[in-house]
Design an enzyme around this catalytic site. Sequence first.
Site, PDB file in Angstrom:
ATOM      1  N   GLY A   8       1.006  -1.354  -0.072  1.00  0.00           N
ATOM      2  CA  GLY A   8      -0.166   0.106  -0.138  1.00  0.00           C
ATOM      3  C   GLY A   8       0.829   1.354  -0.186  1.00  0.00           C
ATOM      4  O   GLY A   8       0.814   2.094  -0.716  1.00  0.00           O
ATOM      5  N   ASN A   9       2.304   0.868   0.305  1.00  0.00           N
ATOM      6  CA  ASN A   9       2.896   2.162   0.492  1.00  0.00           C
ATOM      7  C   ASN A   9       3.214   2.522  -0.981  1.00  0.00           C
ATOM      8  O   ASN A   9       4.092   3.595  -0.839  1.00  0.00           O
ATOM      9  CB  ASN A   9       4.564   2.261   1.708  1.00  0.00           C
ATOM     10  CG  ASN A   9       5.132   1.052   0.869  1.00  0.00           C
ATOM     11  OD1 ASN A   9       4.483  -0.209   0.663  1.00  0.00           O
ATOM     12  ND2 ASN A   9       5.923   1.195   0.957  1.00  0.00           N
ATOM     13  N   LYS A  58      -9.629 -10.388   7.452  1.00  0.00           N
ATOM     14  CA  LYS A  58      -9.098  -9.539   5.235  1.00  0.00           C
ATOM     15  C   LYS A  58      -9.505  -7.628   6.096  1.00  0.00           C
ATOM     16  O   LYS A  58      -9.888  -7.582   5.772  1.00  0.00           O
ATOM     17  CB  LYS A  58      -9.273  -9.993   4.977  1.00  0.00           C
ATOM     18  CG  LYS A  58      -8.243  -9.419   2.964  1.00  0.00           C
ATOM     19  CD  LYS A  58      -7.163  -9.468   3.425  1.00  0.00           C
ATOM     20  CE  LYS A  58      -6.040  -8.056   2.846  1.00  0.00           C
ATOM     21  NZ  LYS A  58      -5.299  -8.763   2.852  1.00  0.00           N
ATOM     22  N   LYS A 106      -3.202 -10.442  -1.134  1.00  0.00           N
ATOM     23  CA  LYS A 106      -2.714  -9.727  -2.581  1.00  0.00           C
ATOM     24  C   LYS A 106      -1.193 -10.934  -2.620  1.00  0.00           C
ATOM     25  O   LYS A 106      -0.647 -10.797  -3.622  1.00  0.00           O
ATOM     26  CB  LYS A 106      -1.929  -8.907  -2.774  1.00  0.00           C
ATOM     27  CG  LYS A 106      -1.417  -7.228  -1.605  1.00  0.00           C
ATOM     28  CD  LYS A 106      -0.346  -7.575  -3.027  1.00  0.00           C
ATOM     29  CE  LYS A 106       0.779  -6.288  -1.741  1.00  0.00           C
ATOM     30  NZ  LYS A 106       0.902  -6.925  -0.794  1.00  0.00           N
ATOM     31  N   LYS A 164       2.940 -11.639   4.194  1.00  0.00           N
ATOM     32  CA  LYS A 164       4.272 -12.067   3.336  1.00  0.00           C
ATOM     33  C   LYS A 164       5.127 -13.032   3.541  1.00  0.00           C
ATOM     34  O   LYS A 164       5.906 -13.821   2.762  1.00  0.00           O
ATOM     35  CB  LYS A 164       4.738 -10.077   3.405  1.00  0.00           C
ATOM     36  CG  LYS A 164       3.883  -9.378   2.784  1.00  0.00           C
ATOM     37  CD  LYS A 164       4.855  -7.835   3.673  1.00  0.00           C
ATOM     38  CE  LYS A 164       3.777  -7.192   3.298  1.00  0.00           C
ATOM     39  NZ  LYS A 164       2.673  -6.631   3.797  1.00  0.00           N
TER      40      LYS A 164
END
Length: 310
Positions: A11-12, A127, A211, A273
Amino acid sequence: MSKRLVIALGGNALGNNPQEQLELVRGTAKAIVSMAKEGYEVIIGHGNGPQVGMINLAMDYAANGDVKTPYMPFAECGAMSQGYIGYHLQQAIREELKNQGINKEVATIVTQVLVDKEDEAFKNLTKPIGMFYTKEVAEEIAKEKGFTFVEDAGRGYRRVVASPKPVKIIELNIVKQLVEAGNIVITVGGGGIPVIETETGLKGVDAVIDKDKSSAKLAQDLNADMLVILTAVDRVCINFNKPNQEELAELTIEDALRYIEEGHFAKGSMLPKVEACLDFVKNSDGNALITSLENAAIALQGKTGTLIKK
């Protein structure tokens, strides 16, 4: 033969609104194009949490307000987010390719990802999507709209929906064709539009596929040499934000599983991640890399980042 990278943008790299996103993707494009310039085949996945939340709230407001627009299902909101995020990324990457004299095309594929309708995730909403709220505001919205909120890594409260596992990327073949023709491809936006099999064909469902996990599935199915997850930090850490914080240059599967068991990685932040990297490394011949967007190029040279390998 060129090395194939699947890049998962955090998102960054995108921002929280269209104006901020337009600014941020210029820097994102420089990082992406620098990889293409080094000869890598680049496929891009990205998140959509704030964007799909914004779209969903706007659609709900319009449907329930005076104008009474038609109700917009969450899957359609996800498709909209893929379109507008892809548009911004395409525009910025195309301009950067032009600036650097690189003869490549870039395209976004509106991508569906099959999930199992019996996935336990539909019974356990986890989520996070949308904006961060204080506890008081989150409780007020939950009471009014029936949404479920959870605290997210000390940063505030966010709405949660189901997060089923990706089973199959529906548009995989066209993604392969575009990559093999030398194009930069943006796909599995927001983890992909979650769909289930029905007697009459595919049907979208209210959920968000992580994602990073969709990017890992994509990397596996494309036989990528590396999955690269770009986030806000240069390296994965244990004892994060504590006096004994330690950066990790490398992680084996065994080390990663031990650190997960010990609770070093936050559920709404680093844990998915690391889990996505493990999925890819276990099921492919490639390695995975977690690092920051700003230092992606030097991380690929082994100068920073956390390399996850067998």
